[in-house]
Design an enzyme around this catalytic site. Structure first.
Site, mmCIF file in Angstrom:
data_model
loop_
_atom_site.group_PDB
_atom_site.id
_atom_site.type_symbol
_atom_site.label_atom_id
_atom_site.label_comp_id
_atom_site.label_asym_id
_atom_site.label_seq_id
_atom_site.Cartn_x
_atom_site.Cartn_y
_atom_site.Cartn_z
ATOM 1 N N LYS A 136 -4.028 7.439 -10.049
ATOM 2 C CA LYS A 136 -4.327 6.404 -9.164
ATOM 3 C C LYS A 136 -5.862 5.986 -9.331
ATOM 4 O O LYS A 136 -6.771 6.826 -9.103
ATOM 5 C CB LYS A 136 -4.255 6.940 -7.609
ATOM 6 C CG LYS A 136 -4.460 5.829 -6.609
ATOM 7 C CD LYS A 136 -3.945 6.465 -5.206
ATOM 8 C CE LYS A 136 -4.113 5.383 -4.119
ATOM 9 N NZ LYS A 136 -5.478 4.743 -3.966
ATOM 10 N N SER B 63 1.140 -1.242 0.135
ATOM 11 C CA SER B 63 -0.106 0.009 0.105
ATOM 12 C C SER B 63 0.709 1.049 -0.032
ATOM 13 O O SER B 63 2.088 1.107 0.557
ATOM 14 C CB SER B 63 -0.768 -0.001 1.184
ATOM 15 O OG SER B 63 -1.715 -1.133 1.294
ATOM 16 N N LEU B 64 0.568 2.368 -0.387
ATOM 17 C CA LEU B 64 1.096 3.490 -0.730
ATOM 18 C C LEU B 64 0.693 4.615 0.687
ATOM 19 O O LEU B 64 -0.439 4.637 0.909
ATOM 20 C CB LEU B 64 1.005 4.354 -1.968
ATOM 21 C CG LEU B 64 1.307 3.506 -3.261
ATOM 22 C CD1 LEU B 64 1.155 4.335 -4.384
ATOM 23 C CD2 LEU B 64 2.706 3.015 -3.195
ATOM 24 N N GLU C 124 -5.573 -2.356 -11.857
ATOM 25 C CA GLU C 124 -6.867 -1.996 -11.298
ATOM 26 C C GLU C 124 -7.948 -2.558 -12.364
ATOM 27 O O GLU C 124 -7.967 -2.265 -13.328
ATOM 28 C CB GLU C 124 -7.161 -0.426 -10.951
ATOM 29 C CG GLU C 124 -8.040 -0.144 -9.885
ATOM 30 C CD GLU C 124 -7.166 -0.350 -8.599
ATOM 31 O OE1 GLU C 124 -7.675 -0.071 -7.441
ATOM 32 O OE2 GLU C 124 -5.767 -0.518 -8.601
#
Length: 650
Positions: free
Chosen positions: A110, A79-80, A165
Site C-alpha cells: 500500500k 477506499s479500503l 500511485e
C-alpha cells in the site's frame, strides 16, 4: 532523419527512458539520450503533422490551465477498510471464509502517495484523473504525460483503466526540499504531500520538473478473460509499467502474515513510502459475489503498518465541542516532528480513555500518527513523573456556553442546541464542499459572522445583506457580493447536498445520495422500515435519520422552501414491478454499476451482490460469468438493459 528513422528514434528513446525511469538500469548516457532527442525534435518541428502520440516530446508540459476539469471514472475507485494487527486480520478473513472457504488472496504494497486513474483506448493514453470522491476526480492528463513511468502507449487496444500511485522517492524528496530551501520556498511536509501537490499543478511544466513516479496497483474498467487479480497485476509489467515489488499470491493466513512481515521489514530501507499491505481476494468472480458496502469493497482490506511513535510532553488540555455536542479532550504538546509533520496537538478521544491510561498534564507521552490520521496519545510514561503532573478533570460545564453537560457511559455532551461551538461547527459543515459548497464561507468567516452576531444558525445565512458584511473590518463590496452570490447559488442545489449539509449522525455523502435517489424530498418523512430496505443501510443509520426528521421538522420545511432543491427523477415506485424484489447485477453494462444500482433502488428493488434462491432478477451485461450460470440453474429471471429501460417507462 526520414519517417522510418523517426519511428525508430521514438522506439529507442522510449526504451532508454524505460530502462532509466522504470527499471533504474540505464542503457545510455544522458548525452546520448539528449543528442537523439534533439534530432527527433528537429524532425517534428519540420513535420508537425507527423508527430506520433508516443513521442517523448509529448511529455513536455503544456499551456497552464486556469482550473482542473472534473472527470468521471468508468468504474468507481473505492477506499479500503483498514485492519490493524493479526487479530483484526483473522476476523476479516473469517468473514470471507464463512461463505468462500477456498478463497485465495493477492497481497501487494500500500503506497503512500496520490492515487491516479489512467484511461487507455486503442492503446493510447486518453486521460488521467485523480481519485476525487471515488466517482469523479480532477482531470490531470497534461501533468500525467510528463511522468516518464506512465507509458503514453501500451500494447493493449481494448478500453482499460489502470490505477496506481504517484510517488516521490525519499531521496528525491530530500533533494526537492533542499532546493526549495535554497529558493526560499515553503517546504513540503512529507513525500506524499509533495507528490499530491506536484500532480495538481495547474502549470504542467512545473510538474515536469518534479521527480514523480507512477506505481500501478490495480485496474478499473477492463475487458479480459483473466479471472485472477494477481495475473492481471503481473500483466501490467508487459504494458511498460514498473514491476510491482513484493507481490504475492497467498493461499492462507500464514502466507499473508509472512508477506506482511517481509514488507514491514523492508519499510525503512525501501525507497518509496509504504504504509501497509493490501489484501484482496484473488478470484475476480468471488470479488463480484461479495460486492461492496456504501464506502468500500467487502473483498479487500488495507492491513496497516504500526504507526510511527514519538514522545512529547503534555503542556495543557483544551476541551473541544463538536457539532453534535460531544466534548473531546485535546492535549497541547511540546512540538514534535513525526513523518515530516510538526505535531503540537493530539486527541485524547474521551475521558474514559484518560482515566484508563492515567494520563496527566505534564506527563511524557507516546504519540502515534499514521498517514493522515489525527495524532493520538496511546500512553504516558509513568516512570518519568517527578510529582509535578496534574490529573485531568472532566468538565461539568460546557467550555463554550457554560451549560451543564450530560455525562453518558463514555461521552460527555453539551445538549444545548444553541451552544456557540455547536452552531459554528454545524455552519462550517453546512457550507463545506461536500455539503452546500458555499464558496468563501470557510471556518474563519463562519466564526467572524457568528462572533459579530450576524449569523446564529443556518437560516440566518439567507438573511445576510451587503450592508451587514460591509460593516465588517476588511470587507469590500466585491468580497461581500461574492459571498452573497455563493449563498444564492445554493438555490436549486441537488437534494443529496442538503441532506448531507444537515450533518445527520451516521449519514454521510454516499448515504445522502442514495436517500435522495430513493425517496426524493419524502426522505424527511420515511419510516425506519423503508430506510432499511436500501442496500447498505443499518438500524443506527435509520434510527438517526428518523430522529433528526422528527426533531427538526420545522427547520427542514423552511430550508426546502428556501432552497427548493433539485430532486432526482423519481419513478412510480409503488407501481413498479421491481418493488421489493431482490436484484443482482453481473457482466459489463453501458455505465458504471453504481448507475444501475441507483436506478434499481429508485424502482424499489433491493440490490444484492450474490445470486441465491432469494434472488428474483439478474440484470445481465456482456461477459457475464458464474452468476449467470447460477441464476439460470435456480430459474432466476434474466433482465437486459433494454428490459430495465422498459420498466422505467411503465
Amino acid at each position: 532523419m526520414d519517417s522510418q528513422n523517426y519511428s525508430q528514434a521514438i522506439d529507442t528513446l522510449n526504451k532508454m527512458a524505460y530502462h532509466y525511469y522504470v527499471l533504474d538500469s540505464p542503457i545510455a548516457s544522458d548525452a546520448e539520450y539528449d543528442a537523439l532527442y534533439h534530432k527527433l525534435k528537429a524532425y517534428e518541428d519540420a513535420h508537425p503533422d507527423s508527430i506520433l502520440p508516443s513521442s517523448p516530446t509529448q511529455r513536455v508540459g503544456d499551456v497552464p490551465l486556469s482550473e482542473f476539469s472534473k472527470n468521471s471514472h468508468l468504474k468507481r475507485m473505492w477506499s479500503l477498510d483498514d485492519v490493524f494487527g493479526s487479530a483484526e486480520l483473522e476476523e476479516w478473513l473469517n468473514r470471507i471464509y464463512k461463505t468462500h472457504p477456498h478463497a485465495t488472496f493477492t497481497c501487494s504494497p500500500k503506497f503512500d502517495g496520490a492515487s491516479l486513474n489512467l484511461l487507455y483506448e486503442g492503446g493510447l493514453l486518453q486521460s488521467a484523473t485523480t481519485r476525487g470522491n471515488g466517482i469523479e476526480g480532477e482531470l490531470v492528463t497534461q501533468n500525467a504525460r510528463t511522468i516518464f513511468s506512465i507509458p503514453l502507449q501500451i500494447p493493449y487496444t481494448e478500453q482499460i483503466e489502470i490505477r496506481g500511485e504517484v510517488l516521490i522517492a525519499k531521496d528525491d524528496f530530500e533533494s526537492l526540499n533542499a532546493q526549495r530551501l535554497v529558493d526560499n520556498l515553503p517546504l513540503f511536509a512529507n513525500p506524499r504531500n509533495a507528490a499530491a501537490g506536484s500532480l495538481r499543478q495547474l502549470d504542467s511544466k512545473i510538474t515536469a520538473k518534479r521527480p514523480l513516479r507512477f506505481m500501478p496497483w490495480g485496474v478499473g474498467a477492463i475487458h479480459t478473460q483473466i479471472q485472477s487479480f494477481y495475473e492481471i497485476l503481473k500483466s501490467l509489467e508487459s504494458f511498460g509499467f514498473a514491476s510491482m515489488p513484493f507481490l504475492w499470491h497467498c493461499k492462507n493466513k500464514s502466507e499473508i502474515l509472512d508477506a506482511y512481515h517481509t514488507l514491514l521489514d523492508a519499510r525503512e530501507s525501501y525507497p518509496l513510502m509504504l504504509d501497509g499491505m493490501v489484501v484482496m481476494i484473488d478470484e475476480i468472480p468471488l470479488q463480484e459475489q461479495l460486492g461492496w458496502t456504501i464506502k468500500s469493497p467487502r473483498f479487500a482490506c488495507a492491513y496497516k503498518f504500526p504507526a510511527v511513535e514519538k514522545t512529547s510532553i503534555i503542556k495543557d488540555i483544551v476541551f473541544q465541542v463538536g457539532r453534535t455536542g460531544v466534548i473531546t479532550p485535546v492535549a497541547e504538546l511540546e512540538p514534535v516532528e513525526i513523518e515530516g509533520a510538526m505535531i503540537t496537538r493530539a486527541t485524547l478521544h474521551n475521558f474514559s480513555e484518560i482515566a484508563k491510561k492515567d494520563i496527566r498534564i505534564g506527563d511524557t507521552v507516546i504519540i502515534i500518527r499514521s498517514g493522515d490520521v489525527i495524532p493520538k496519545i496511546i500512553s504516558s510514561i509513568h516512570a518519568l513523573r517527578d510529582g509535578s503532573q496534574v490529573r485531568i478533570q472532566p468538565p461539568t460545564l460546557c467550555p463554550e456556553c457554560a451549560q451543564e453537560l450530560l455525562v453518558e457511559e463514555i461521552l460527555i455532551k453539551c445538549q444545548n442546541l444553541s451552544c456557540p461551538a455547536r452552531v459554528k461547527e454545524s455552519l462550517v459543515h453546512f457550507a463545506s464542499k461536500k455539503a452546500l459548497n458555499i464558496d468563501g464561507l470557510g471556518e474563519k468567516i463562519v466564526y467572524e459572522l457568528f462572533d459579530k452576531g450576524l449569523v446564529r444558525g443556518i437560516l440566518d445565512l439567507y438573511k445576510l445583506k451587503e450592508e451587514d458584511l460591509l460593516n465588517l473590518e476588511g470587507w469590500k463590496q466585491k468580497r461581500a457580493q461574492n459571498l452573497l452570490n455563493s449563498i444564492k447559488n445554493t438555490y436549486g442545489i441537488e437534494l443529496w447536498r442538503l441532506i448531507n449539509a444537515f450533518g445527520i449522525e451516521h449519514i454521510g455523502e454516499g448515504a445522502s445520495k442514495k436517500l435522495a435517489k430513493n425517496f426524493g424530498t419524502r426522505v424527511f418523512s420515511v419510516s425506519e422500515k423503508e430506510i432499511l430496505s436500501i442496500d447498505g443501510f443499518g438500524e443506527e443509520m435509520a434510527r438517526s435519520l428518523c430522529e433528526f426528521n422528527h426533531t427538526n421538522a420545522e427547520l427542514i420545511a423552511t430550508m426546502l422552501h428556501i432552497i427548493t432543491p433539485t430532486i432526482p427523477q423519481q419513478h412510480s415506485v409503488m407501481d413498479s414491478p421491481l418493488m421489493g424484489k431482490n436484484v443482482v447485477i453481473t457482466g459489463t453494462l453501458s455505465a458504471p454499476r453504481e448507475h444501475f444500482v441507483e436506478i434499481l433502488e429508485g424502482l424499489g428493488a433491493r440490490v444484492s451482490s450474490s445470486v441465491s434462491s432469494k434472488t428474483d432478477y439478474l440484470l445481465c451485461g456482456e461477459n457475464a460469468g458464474s452468476k449467470l450460470a447460477k441464476a439460470q440453474n435456480l430459474g432466476v429471471q434474466i433482465l437486459s438493459e433494454g428490459d430495465l429501460q422498459n420498466y422505467l417507462k411503465t
